[in-house]
Scaffold this active site. Structure first.
Site, PDB file in Angstrom:
ATOM      1  N   GLU A  11       0.818  -1.204   0.000  1.00  0.00           N
ATOM      2  CA  GLU A  11       0.000   0.000   0.000  1.00  0.00           C
ATOM      3  C   GLU A  11       0.859   1.265   0.000  1.00  0.00           C
ATOM      4  OE1 GLU A  11      -3.706  -0.602   2.554  1.00  0.00           O
ATOM      5  OE2 GLU A  11      -2.342  -2.129   3.325  1.00  0.00           O
ATOM      6  N   SER A 205      -6.254  -2.694   1.589  1.00  0.00           N
ATOM      7  CA  SER A 205      -6.490  -2.211   0.234  1.00  0.00           C
ATOM      8  C   SER A 205      -6.831  -3.322  -0.750  1.00  0.00           C
ATOM      9  CB  SER A 205      -5.267  -1.424  -0.281  1.00  0.00           C
ATOM     10  OG  SER A 205      -5.114  -0.245   0.456  1.00  0.00           O
ATOM     11  N   SER A 341     -10.822   9.940  -0.267  1.00  0.00           N
ATOM     12  CA  SER A 341     -10.994   8.639   0.380  1.00  0.00           C
ATOM     13  C   SER A 341     -12.316   8.601   1.136  1.00  0.00           C
ATOM     14  CB  SER A 341      -9.846   8.368   1.355  1.00  0.00           C
ATOM     15  OG  SER A 341      -8.619   8.251   0.672  1.00  0.00           O
TER      16      SER A 341
END
Length: 380
Positions: A11, A205, A341
């Protein structure tokens, strides 16, 4: 204020984008950000230029020259002891050969650190432990909560102990997956039924995650997850699942945001759907009845407290599209933190802007650190 980003995890790019958003939205009248980059090989450095990419896909698209410029900077070491000099920056440009006597060492004091690190070697309690040794305030969950939140196998055990609703699951060690994948797949099929989701226990993720619909796909999914971790988590698929997420903010008295729904463009919300193709849609607030929304918020706070969370987390739920049953899927102790996000968008919809959110997190870090300083460290 130190902002640590990058890291030795899958990530890495997401972390860079999150850190760029944090530094771009700081109140410069109150905070002076110090960008501290961790490269994929684990090297820490004071970045000459702070990151600017708005998303993981933008980070990936950067040229090698741009990435090299972002990596340039003085070597950094965080002191694993209380000190007015939180980090030591080393300039070796004046050194000759093996002679380090000309290297220039500069101590830098930091009032607080924001470890914007996602995944292993950052979100899992490792960096948090180093920050505890340094006795410096830091944003987010502590060592224990970070470790439990990262390890999906342990997370599920803790959630189970607290009576939180979860879908059926199993945990298998990598060694067994590699030794007898067909036997393992048969046992899982008999226990959980097809289809099912297969995940590395310690990644985020959606890296290494697969949906298995057949025995053959299950074997391949197990092997893929085992490439990333020594533990593999397998979950029974929730029929016609809706993915709902709730953000949590606070320390001992946390609050929950409005729920939001992820509507993936792909069959499920994998890494590409989250960060690369841009076709997935976020519905904020989620289209759920008020009573269910309140239940999701209460469960999110319960999950946060179950792992002894601090600062921030995002709790992900699955809702059975046929029966309406709610399942706690996982908790992320350092969720993606760009301005686009889900975490920041949920708080924006709840009434807290991104700059206000960063400021609250810093204040929560200072509050928690001050409380720890009041604890006795000796029996005498």
């Amino acid at each position: 204020m130190g902002v640590i980003y990058g890291g030795r995890s899958g990530e890495h790019e997401v972390s860079i984008a999150s850190a760029a958003a944090v530094m771009a939205n700081l109140d410069r009248a109150r905070y002076e950000p110090v960008p501290i980059r961790i490269d994929r090989d684990g090297r820490w450095s004071l970045a000459d230029k702070p990151p600017t990419a708005a998303s993981a896909s933008e980070v990936i698209e950067q040229t090698r020259a741009e990435l090299k410029a972002l990596r340039a900077g003085r070597e950094v070491h965080l002191l694993p002891r209380p000190s007015e000099e939180t980090i030591l920056a080393i300039d070796r440009s004046h050194a000759r050969g093996d002679d380090e006597s000309r290297a220039i060492v500069t101590g830098v004091g930091l009032d607080v650190i924001v470890p914007v690190l996602h995944g292993p070697h950052g979100e899992d309690g490792t960096v948090q432990g180093l920050l505890e040794l340094a006795n410096v305030p830091y944003v987010g969950c502590g060592v224990l909560a970070s470790a439990v939140g990262m390890d999906k196998a342990l997370m599920k055990r803790v959630f189970g102990a607290h009576g939180l609703p979860q879908c059926a699951y199993a945990v298998v060690l990598r060694r067994r997956v590699l030794a007898e994948p067909d036997v393992v797949a048969g046992e899982l099929e008999a226990r959980l039924g097809l289809p099912m989701f297969v995940k590395p226990a310690n990644l985020g993720s959606s890296v290494g995650i697969s949906k298995a619909r057949t025995r053959e796909e299950l074997v391949e999914a197990l092997k893929l997850a085992a490439d990333y971790d020594r533990k593999v988590v397998i979950e029974a698929a929730v029929p016609n699942a809706r993915e709902i997420e709730v953000a949590v903010l606070g320390n001992d008295d946390p609050i929950a945001s409005v729920p939001g729904e992820v509507v993936p463009a792909r069959e499920f919300y994998d890494y590409e759907a989250k960060y690369l193709d841009g076709a997935s849609r976020l519905a904020i607030p989620a289209d759920v009845p008020d009573e269910m929304g309140e239940r999701l918020q209460a469960l999110a706070v319960d999950a946060f407290r179950a792992i002894d969370g601090a600062g921030l987390s995002r709790v992900d739920f699955l809702i059975d599209g046929q029966r309406g049953d709610v399942f706690v899927n996982e908790i992320n102790t350092m969720p993606g933190f760009t301005t686009i996000s889900m975490y920041s968008k949920l708080w924006a919809a709840t009434g807290i802007t991104y700059p206000e959110l960063v400021d609250r997190l810093v204040q929560l870090a200072l509050e928690r650190h001050a409380e720890k300083q009041r604890l006795r460290v000796s029996a005498f």
